[in-house]
Design a protein around this motif. Structure first.
Motif: not given
Length: 207
Positions: A10-15, A19
């Protein structure tokens, strides 16, 4: 492993919880291999909020055992059929269905799978009693029984020990693989939310 890969890509920092709930959509797969010979398929079921899915497990290699074919939903049943079809294409066959307990969010698709693929159903005797007239249980599993699932070139033969764990439900079973230290816990543990102990069906002291 699939969850960690999805997070890493993931390019972001997802929850991580969100996820996990969206894992099928992220990976494009409906089942995920935990270790060789153990796959999990998350099926949408009529469980209690905040939970939305029940884990259904596919064990073995040459022989396959399906644990908790949970969903009564037609779309989810079709997805499970697709997972099984992928395994059948590898020359594998479904030999048995195991149930951890009798609640509908764990057995909602059990009789349909049994009828469609000719697989017998195994469960604790108390679970069989609860399901009489709904799901035909043809073999009873007792506390301490060793359950062997044949492997193949891609998955080792696995031996599970049945553990009788009443409390959440009178006939609840867990399945423990001592080689991998892997436990199929049914409803003894919840990933999201908490476990319900119904006064008419459960026993908090036993749990």
């Amino acid at each position: 492993v699939a969850l960690l890969r999805a997070l890493a890509q993931s390019p972001e920092r997802p929850d991580p919880v969100q996820t996990a709930r969206a894992l099928d959509a992220i990976t494009g797969e409906r089942s995920h291999e935990l270790v060789p010979g153990v796959r999990v398929c998350m099926l949408r079921t009529p469980t209690l909020p905040p939970a939305t899915h029940t884990n259904c497990y596919l064990l073995g290699g040459a022989e396959l055992v399906l644990v908790d074919p949970a969903s009564p939903d037609a779309d989810e049943q079709a997805a499970l059929d697709g997972v099984l079809a992928e395994q059948f294409a590898r020359g594998r066959q479904l030999s048995e269905i195991w149930l951890t307990h009798h609640h509908v969010d764990h057995v909602g698709g059990a009789q349909r799978v049994a009828d469609r693929f000719g697989a017998p159903v195994a469960a604790h005797a108390l679970t069989a009693d609860k399901l009489a007239g709904t799901v035909r249980v043809t073999r009873t599993i007792r506390d301490g029984d060793e359950l062997v699932v044949a492997g193949d070139a891609h998955a080792p033969t696995r031996r599970f020990r049945a553990l009788y764990t009443p409390g959440h439900a009178p006939g609840h079973l867990c399945f423990f693989d001592p080689d991998q230290r892997l436990l199929i816990a049914g409803d003894m543990v919840a990933g999201v939310g908490t476990i319900l102990i119904e006064p008419d069906d459960g026993d908090m002291r036993l749990y």
